[in-house]
Design an enzyme around this catalytic site. Structure first.
Site, PDB file in Angstrom:
ATOM      1  N   HIS A  21     -24.381  12.280 -11.925  1.00 50.04           N
ATOM      2  CA  HIS A  21     -24.748  11.356 -10.837  1.00 50.04           C
ATOM      3  C   HIS A  21     -25.547  10.149 -11.347  1.00 50.04           C
ATOM      4  O   HIS A  21     -26.683  10.306 -11.811  1.00 50.04           O
ATOM      5  CB  HIS A  21     -25.578  12.149  -9.817  1.00 50.04           C
ATOM      6  CG  HIS A  21     -25.687  11.524  -8.489  1.00 50.04           C
ATOM      7  ND1 HIS A  21     -26.250  12.176  -7.425  1.00 50.04           N
ATOM      8  CD2 HIS A  21     -25.312  10.311  -8.024  1.00 50.04           C
ATOM      9  CE1 HIS A  21     -26.232  11.389  -6.361  1.00 50.04           C
ATOM     10  NE2 HIS A  21     -25.668  10.245  -6.720  1.00 50.04           N
TER      11      HIS A  21
ATOM     12  N   TYR B 122     -13.896   7.940 -12.332  1.00 46.46           N
ATOM     13  CA  TYR B 122     -13.610   6.766 -11.482  1.00 46.46           C
ATOM     14  C   TYR B 122     -14.051   5.476 -12.168  1.00 46.46           C
ATOM     15  O   TYR B 122     -13.260   4.545 -12.349  1.00 46.46           O
ATOM     16  CB  TYR B 122     -14.314   6.902 -10.120  1.00 46.46           C
ATOM     17  CG  TYR B 122     -14.379   5.600  -9.349  1.00 46.46           C
ATOM     18  CD1 TYR B 122     -13.226   5.018  -8.851  1.00 46.46           C
ATOM     19  CD2 TYR B 122     -15.597   4.933  -9.151  1.00 46.46           C
ATOM     20  CE1 TYR B 122     -13.272   3.806  -8.160  1.00 46.46           C
ATOM     21  CE2 TYR B 122     -15.656   3.730  -8.463  1.00 46.46           C
ATOM     22  CZ  TYR B 122     -14.493   3.164  -7.972  1.00 46.46           C
ATOM     23  OH  TYR B 122     -14.547   1.959  -7.302  1.00 46.46           O
ATOM     24  N   SER B 123     -15.329   5.430 -12.580  1.00 47.84           N
ATOM     25  CA  SER B 123     -15.813   4.155 -13.135  1.00 47.84           C
ATOM     26  C   SER B 123     -15.154   3.848 -14.472  1.00 47.84           C
ATOM     27  O   SER B 123     -14.905   2.681 -14.792  1.00 47.84           O
ATOM     28  CB  SER B 123     -17.338   4.139 -13.236  1.00 47.84           C
ATOM     29  OG  SER B 123     -17.828   5.240 -13.955  1.00 47.84           O
TER      30      SER B 123
ATOM     31  N   THR C  74      -1.982   6.441   0.831  1.00 47.19           N
ATOM     32  CA  THR C  74      -2.517   7.735   0.408  1.00 47.19           C
ATOM     33  C   THR C  74      -3.387   8.255   1.549  1.00 47.19           C
ATOM     34  O   THR C  74      -3.466   7.629   2.619  1.00 47.19           O
ATOM     35  CB  THR C  74      -3.421   7.580  -0.834  1.00 47.19           C
ATOM     36  OG1 THR C  74      -4.578   6.828  -0.456  1.00 47.19           O
ATOM     37  CG2 THR C  74      -2.684   6.893  -1.981  1.00 47.19           C
TER      38      THR C  74
ATOM     39  N   SER D 227     -12.082   4.577 -15.221  1.00 50.75           N
ATOM     40  CA  SER D 227     -10.735   4.044 -14.940  1.00 50.75           C
ATOM     41  C   SER D 227     -10.828   2.605 -14.438  1.00 50.75           C
ATOM     42  O   SER D 227      -9.988   1.766 -14.773  1.00 50.75           O
ATOM     43  CB  SER D 227      -9.993   4.938 -13.936  1.00 50.75           C
ATOM     44  OG  SER D 227     -10.596   4.881 -12.656  1.00 50.75           O
ATOM     45  N   LYS D 228     -11.852   2.277 -13.649  1.00 46.85           N
ATOM     46  CA  LYS D 228     -12.017   0.893 -13.189  1.00 46.85           C
ATOM     47  C   LYS D 228     -12.401  -0.012 -14.360  1.00 46.85           C
ATOM     48  O   LYS D 228     -11.910  -1.140 -14.474  1.00 46.85           O
ATOM     49  CB  LYS D 228     -13.086   0.806 -12.088  1.00 46.85           C
ATOM     50  CG  LYS D 228     -12.717   1.432 -10.761  1.00 46.85           C
ATOM     51  CD  LYS D 228     -11.544   0.776 -10.058  1.00 46.85           C
ATOM     52  CE  LYS D 228     -11.837  -0.612  -9.503  1.00 46.85           C
ATOM     53  NZ  LYS D 228     -10.713  -1.125  -8.670  1.00 46.85           N
TER      54      LYS D 228
ATOM     55  N   ASP E 200       0.846  -1.196   0.000  1.00 49.73           N
ATOM     56  CA  ASP E 200       0.000   0.000   0.000  1.00 49.73           C
ATOM     57  C   ASP E 200       0.879   1.242   0.000  1.00 49.73           C
ATOM     58  O   ASP E 200       1.909   1.283   0.658  1.00 49.73           O
ATOM     59  CB  ASP E 200      -0.915  -0.026   1.246  1.00 49.73           C
ATOM     60  CG  ASP E 200      -2.108   0.893   1.115  1.00 49.73           C
ATOM     61  OD1 ASP E 200      -1.898   2.117   0.993  1.00 49.73           O
ATOM     62  OD2 ASP E 200      -3.248   0.404   1.141  1.00 49.73           O
TER      63      ASP E 200
ATOM     64  N   THR F  28     -15.774  -2.837  -9.412  1.00 52.57           N
ATOM     65  CA  THR F  28     -17.000  -2.195  -8.924  1.00 52.57           C
ATOM     66  C   THR F  28     -18.167  -2.377  -9.889  1.00 52.57           C
ATOM     67  O   THR F  28     -17.968  -2.519 -11.101  1.00 52.57           O
ATOM     68  CB  THR F  28     -16.738  -0.689  -8.731  1.00 52.57           C
ATOM     69  OG1 THR F  28     -17.961  -0.023  -8.461  1.00 52.57           O
ATOM     70  CG2 THR F  28     -16.143  -0.040  -9.985  1.00 52.57           C
ATOM     71  N   ASP F  29     -19.373  -2.302  -9.355  1.00 48.49           N
ATOM     72  CA  ASP F  29     -20.567  -2.370 -10.221  1.00 48.49           C
ATOM     73  C   ASP F  29     -20.718  -1.102 -11.075  1.00 48.49           C
ATOM     74  O   ASP F  29     -21.480  -1.081 -12.038  1.00 48.49           O
ATOM     75  CB  ASP F  29     -21.842  -2.601  -9.393  1.00 48.49           C
ATOM     76  CG  ASP F  29     -22.133  -1.514  -8.358  1.00 48.49           C
ATOM     77  OD1 ASP F  29     -21.322  -0.576  -8.215  1.00 48.49           O
ATOM     78  OD2 ASP F  29     -23.187  -1.613  -7.687  1.00 48.49           O
ATOM     79  N   GLU F  30     -19.973  -0.022 -10.713  1.00 50.45           N
ATOM     80  CA  GLU F  30     -20.137   1.248 -11.441  1.00 50.45           C
ATOM     81  C   GLU F  30     -19.686   1.141 -12.897  1.00 50.45           C
ATOM     82  O   GLU F  30     -20.035   1.990 -13.711  1.00 50.45           O
ATOM     83  CB  GLU F  30     -19.390   2.373 -10.731  1.00 50.45           C
ATOM     84  CG  GLU F  30     -19.906   2.606  -9.331  1.00 50.45           C
ATOM     85  CD  GLU F  30     -19.535   3.963  -8.752  1.00 50.45           C
ATOM     86  OE1 GLU F  30     -19.050   4.824  -9.482  1.00 50.45           O
ATOM     87  OE2 GLU F  30     -19.755   4.134  -7.539  1.00 50.45           O
TER      88      GLU F  30
ATOM     89  N   LEU G 261     -20.799   8.436   1.799  1.00 53.02           N
ATOM     90  CA  LEU G 261     -22.088   8.849   2.362  1.00 53.02           C
ATOM     91  C   LEU G 261     -22.336   8.388   3.808  1.00 53.02           C
ATOM     92  O   LEU G 261     -22.668   9.211   4.669  1.00 53.02           O
ATOM     93  CB  LEU G 261     -23.239   8.349   1.468  1.00 53.02           C
ATOM     94  CG  LEU G 261     -24.633   8.708   1.987  1.00 53.02           C
ATOM     95  CD1 LEU G 261     -24.876  10.205   1.955  1.00 53.02           C
ATOM     96  CD2 LEU G 261     -25.709   7.982   1.192  1.00 53.02           C
TER      97      LEU G 261
ATOM     98  N   ALA H 140      -5.960  -1.994  -4.415  1.00 52.79           N
ATOM     99  CA  ALA H 140      -5.473  -0.609  -4.359  1.00 52.79           C
ATOM    100  C   ALA H 140      -6.103   0.201  -5.483  1.00 52.79           C
ATOM    101  O   ALA H 140      -6.109  -0.214  -6.635  1.00 52.79           O
ATOM    102  CB  ALA H 140      -3.956  -0.571  -4.486  1.00 52.79           C
ATOM    103  N   ALA H 141      -6.637   1.355  -5.128  1.00 55.41           N
ATOM    104  CA  ALA H 141      -7.275   2.212  -6.135  1.00 55.41           C
ATOM    105  C   ALA H 141      -7.552   3.570  -5.520  1.00 55.41           C
ATOM    106  O   ALA H 141      -7.585   3.721  -4.290  1.00 55.41           O
ATOM    107  CB  ALA H 141      -8.598   1.598  -6.599  1.00 55.41           C
TER     108      ALA H 141
END
Ligand code: NAD
Ligand code: DAU
Length: 351
Positions: A291, A157-158, A38, A160-161, A35, A132-134, A197, A84-85
């Protein structure tokens, strides 16, 4: 030791639960936590297990090819579990490049290191990419993401994943690297960084600060207790089929506003406040750019093929989470200091 496993991002939220599960459940495995530490990496998350004889920490940046090669040369892992992300959507909107570097370049750096280290002696080896599901985009009111849903990422983000997922699959198809992938829905639980959240709201309710809800609070997420994700990763790492992807989800959809109302009721009870007190802190703020409306996972494949299922009901999991934050005030204080404060100010102003 029977096996050596490198876990990347082990000082983060989900990574720390995966490290703890593997260190305690498999005393015959050597677990190497890689790690960079960060703002999201916190070794306090592992204070209870960091003296175990089968645990080691290596501070390294996954985008640093020479540093990562040195870690692989030193430990010769049988497996890699890659978590790691950069993980926070709002940060990806204000600073996409960090996400491109860590999530894409970092993943390729690890794939190259694994390939070079295993040098075609691939029997018993596994590179497990946690995603991720995103990556699937946004659902309307109906339907679920399955492993066959076409990728349609909408935030830096999504995207890049999604890119990292494609590269992991490309290394499997092109070079025969033994891989597994999983795409999980929103996690919650202890050690969650308070920019997301649920922990942000717990912290604000505790301190009588406004709870910022983006837009009208109508966006829907499918919440899973973090230990259930860690158990799914254990199951897939050991029993998943080579080259396969598994969706992981809680079958537990909540609009943000309903979730926060439930959290307020739990917090009122725990803090001995009159019912309805915390709800008054709810404040609707400017919506997140782009969003996504709704995520919902169909985890039938994982349940049917590998026998995994979520163990906790949401209300029970949320209560456990609140209890953890109230009992670990020092952890929260330490995290809320410094860099996090500056970021918070920029994101929310004086709210
Ligand atoms: P997190 O932000 O809490 O932790 C990320 C960890 O990665 C930190 O310890 C950080 O120090 C480390 N890291 C970041 N950049 C690094 C780099 N360049 N080199 C080495 N280490 C670095 O994240 P999380 O919420 O625990 O998510 C872990 C993984 O699970 C991510 O890949 C994320 O995409 C995925 N995921 C998260 C969720 C969720 O709800 N949190 C859901 C599905 C999938
Ligand atoms: O779906 C899996 C993803 O879940 C992971 O891949 C990400 O790493 C993880 O951060 C999480 O992404 P979300 O964007 O869904 O999580 P977040 O906690 O940031 O937001 C959850 C919902 O709450 C989302 O609809 C945005 C909203 N929100 C968030 C914050 C931080 C608010 O209304 N107010 C807030 O202050």
């Amino acid at each position: 030791m029977e096996k050596t496993i490198i876990i990347t991002g082990g000082a983060g939220f989900i990574g720390s639960h995966v490290v703890r599960l593997f260190v305690t459940k498999y005393p015959n495995y050597k677990i190497v936590n890689v790690d960079k530490l960060t703002y999201a990496g916190n070794l306090e998350n592992l204070a209870d297990i960091d003296r175990q004889p089968n645990y080691l920490f290596e501070k390294a940046d996954i985008t640093d090819a020479a540093g990562i090669k040195a870690v692989f040369d030193k430990h010769c892992p049988d497996g890699v579990i890659h978590l790691a992300a950069e993980s926070h959507v709002d940060r990806s909107i204000s600073n996409p490049m960090e996400f491109i570097m860590t999530n894409i370049v970092g993943t390729v750096t690890l794939l190259n290191a694994a390939r070079a280290c295993w040098d075609n002696a691939l029997e018993g080896k596994r590179f497990y990419h946690v995603s991720t599901d995103e990556v699937y985009g946004s659902l309307g009111a109906e339907g679920f993401f399955t492993e066959k849903t076409a990728y349609d990422p909408r935030s830096p983000y999504s995207a890049s994943k999604a890119s990292s997922d494609h590269l992991v699959r490309a290394y499997h198809h092109t070079f025969g690297l033994p891989v597994t992938l999983s795409n999980c829905s929103n996690n919650y639980g202890p050690n969650h960084f308070p920019e997301k959240l649920i922990p942000l709201s717990i912290n604000n309710i505790k301190n009588n600060k406004p709870i910022p809800i983006y837009g009208k609070g109508e966006n829907v997420r499918d919440w899973l207790y973090v230990l259930d994700h860690a158990r799914a990763i254990d199951t897939i790492f050991h029993h998943g089929r080579n080259g396969e992807t598994y969706n992981i989800g809680g079958n537990n959809e909540w609009t943000n506003i309903d979730l926060i109302r439930l959290l307020c009721r739990i917090m009122d009870k725990k803090l001995h406040r009159e019912n309805g007190t915390s709800e008054k802190l709810i404040t609707f703020v400017k919506d997140r750019a782009g969003h996504d409306l709704r995520y919902a996972i169909d985890s039938t494949k994982l349940q049917r093929e590998l026998g995994w299922k979520p163990s906790l009901q949401f209300e029970e999991g949320l209560e456990k989470t609140v209890d953890w934050y109230l009992a670990n005030e020092k952890w929260l204080e330490n995290v809320v200091n410094g860099g996090y404060q500056q970021y918070y100010q920029k994101q929310y102003g004086n709210n």
